[in-house]
Design a protein around this motif. Structure first.
Motif, mmCIF file in Angstrom:
data_model
loop_
_atom_site.group_PDB
_atom_site.id
_atom_site.type_symbol
_atom_site.label_atom_id
_atom_site.label_comp_id
_atom_site.label_asym_id
_atom_site.label_seq_id
_atom_site.Cartn_x
_atom_site.Cartn_y
_atom_site.Cartn_z
ATOM 1 N N MET A 1 0.863 -1.171 0.000
ATOM 2 C CA MET A 1 0.000 0.000 0.000
ATOM 3 C C MET A 1 0.909 1.233 0.000
ATOM 4 N N ASN A 2 0.674 2.143 -0.907
ATOM 5 C CA ASN A 2 1.525 3.332 -0.963
ATOM 6 C C ASN A 2 1.145 4.330 0.129
ATOM 7 N N THR A 3 1.994 5.341 0.297
ATOM 8 C CA THR A 3 1.820 6.308 1.380
ATOM 9 C C THR A 3 0.490 7.047 1.286
ATOM 10 N N GLY A 4 0.106 7.478 0.080
ATOM 11 C CA GLY A 4 -1.156 8.203 -0.092
ATOM 12 C C GLY A 4 -2.355 7.357 0.259
ATOM 13 N N THR A 5 -2.332 6.102 -0.152
ATOM 14 C CA THR A 5 -3.439 5.198 0.145
ATOM 15 C C THR A 5 -3.521 4.920 1.640
ATOM 16 N N SER A 6 -2.358 4.707 2.261
ATOM 17 C CA SER A 6 -2.329 4.454 3.698
ATOM 18 C C SER A 6 -2.828 5.671 4.469
ATOM 19 N N PHE A 7 -2.407 6.866 4.041
ATOM 20 C CA PHE A 7 -2.869 8.097 4.693
ATOM 21 C C PHE A 7 -4.386 8.235 4.553
ATOM 22 N N ALA A 8 -4.916 7.969 3.367
ATOM 23 C CA ALA A 8 -6.361 8.093 3.139
ATOM 24 C C ALA A 8 -7.132 7.086 3.982
ATOM 25 N N ALA A 9 -6.632 5.842 4.076
ATOM 26 C CA ALA A 9 -7.309 4.822 4.881
ATOM 27 C C ALA A 9 -7.321 5.234 6.351
ATOM 28 N N THR A 10 -6.194 5.740 6.826
ATOM 29 C CA THR A 10 -6.106 6.162 8.226
ATOM 30 C C THR A 10 -7.009 7.361 8.498
ATOM 31 N N LEU A 11 -6.938 8.359 7.638
ATOM 32 C CA LEU A 11 -7.774 9.543 7.812
ATOM 33 C C LEU A 11 -9.256 9.172 7.741
ATOM 34 N N GLY A 12 -9.613 8.312 6.806
ATOM 35 C CA GLY A 12 -11.008 7.873 6.686
ATOM 36 C C GLY A 12 -11.500 7.195 7.947
ATOM 37 N N ARG A 13 -10.693 6.302 8.518
ATOM 38 C CA ARG A 13 -11.076 5.631 9.762
ATOM 39 C C ARG A 13 -11.258 6.639 10.887
ATOM 40 N N ILE A 14 -10.333 7.596 10.991
ATOM 41 C CA ILE A 14 -10.409 8.584 12.070
ATOM 42 C C ILE A 14 -11.635 9.481 11.903
ATOM 43 N N LEU A 15 -11.895 9.909 10.680
ATOM 44 C CA LEU A 15 -13.066 10.768 10.451
ATOM 45 C C LEU A 15 -14.366 10.019 10.740
ATOM 46 N N MET A 16 -14.454 8.763 10.317
ATOM 47 C CA MET A 16 -15.671 7.991 10.588
ATOM 48 C C MET A 16 -15.837 7.771 12.092
ATOM 49 N N SER A 17 -14.742 7.456 12.758
ATOM 50 C CA SER A 17 -14.846 7.182 14.192
ATOM 51 C C SER A 17 -15.169 8.440 14.993
ATOM 52 N N SER A 18 -14.752 9.605 14.515
ATOM 53 C CA SER A 18 -14.986 10.842 15.267
ATOM 54 C C SER A 18 -16.473 11.086 15.512
ATOM 55 N N LEU A 19 -17.303 10.777 14.543
ATOM 56 C CA LEU A 19 -18.743 10.941 14.698
ATOM 57 C C LEU A 19 -19.266 10.087 15.853
ATOM 58 N N PHE A 20 -18.792 8.854 15.924
ATOM 59 C CA PHE A 20 -19.273 7.926 16.943
ATOM 60 C C PHE A 20 -18.684 8.253 18.311
ATOM 61 N N LEU A 21 -17.428 8.675 18.349
ATOM 62 C CA LEU A 21 -16.822 9.057 19.617
ATOM 63 C C LEU A 21 -17.538 10.268 20.215
ATOM 64 N N MET A 22 -17.809 11.275 19.400
ATOM 65 C CA MET A 22 -18.529 12.453 19.897
ATOM 66 C C MET A 22 -19.922 12.070 20.395
ATOM 67 N N SER A 23 -20.606 11.232 19.650
ATOM 68 C CA SER A 23 -21.948 10.812 20.043
ATOM 69 C C SER A 23 -21.909 10.000 21.334
ATOM 70 N N GLY A 24 -20.948 9.101 21.450
ATOM 71 C CA GLY A 24 -20.831 8.278 22.653
ATOM 72 C C GLY A 24 -20.540 9.106 23.890
ATOM 73 N N PHE A 25 -19.594 10.050 23.775
ATOM 74 C CA PHE A 25 -19.296 10.912 24.924
ATOM 75 C C PHE A 25 -20.471 11.836 25.235
ATOM 76 N N GLY A 26 -21.208 12.241 24.204
ATOM 77 C CA GLY A 26 -22.417 13.031 24.423
ATOM 78 C C GLY A 26 -23.450 12.264 25.227
ATOM 79 N N LYS A 27 -23.551 10.974 24.968
ATOM 80 C CA LYS A 27 -24.473 10.131 25.740
ATOM 81 C C LYS A 27 -24.031 10.048 27.198
ATOM 82 N N LEU A 28 -22.722 9.958 27.432
ATOM 83 C CA LEU A 28 -22.220 9.885 28.810
ATOM 84 C C LEU A 28 -22.480 11.175 29.578
#
Length: 139
Positions: A1-28
């Protein structure tokens, strides 16, 4: 996997997870309000649904961001997102609810991509796989 693809996969995971992390902490922050909202949708056992939602949103959201057990985490989160879309955004005559429903469907599409393609090279999954290959098997 090249650097650009790896960066995009990592950024995509972080952006998707941010929505759920904010929502989960909001519930707490507002467990009483969250449980009341769950109960207003006639779901059984609001306390249990609250705990499951927080575990998935914070626990699985963190695992997704880190790229740990990414494929199964993405599958669980896709199912959770579908369940919440069908339960909490079911008034399709309301344009705001329809948009929220369609956003959830789009998020599910992202999870399916992560499930199929994996976490990428900048992830705990990749690190653990590389470590496993370096360590000789014990006899």
């Amino acid at each position: 996997m090249n650097t650009g693809t790896s960066f995009a996969a990592t950024l995509g995971r972080i952006l998707m997870s941010s929505l759920f992390l904010m929502s989960g902490f909001g519930k707490l922050v507002d467990p009483v309000g969250t449980k009341a909202y769950i109960a207003s949708r006639a779901l059984p056992w609001p306390d249990g649904a609250f705990v499951v939602a927080v575990i998935i949103e914070i626990g699985f959201g963190t695992a997704l961001a880190l790229g740990y057990r990414t494929r199964i985490v993405a599958l669980v989160m896709a199912v959770f997102t579908l369940a919440t879309a069908l339960t909490f955004h079911d008034n399709y005559a309301d344009p705001k609810q329809l948009i929220s429903f369609m956003k959830n469907i789009a998020i599910i599409g992202g999870f399916l991509q992560v499930m199929v393609l994996g976490a990428g090279s900048a992830s705990l999954d990749a690190w653990l796989a590389a470590r496993k290959q370096r360590v000789p098997a014990r006899v």
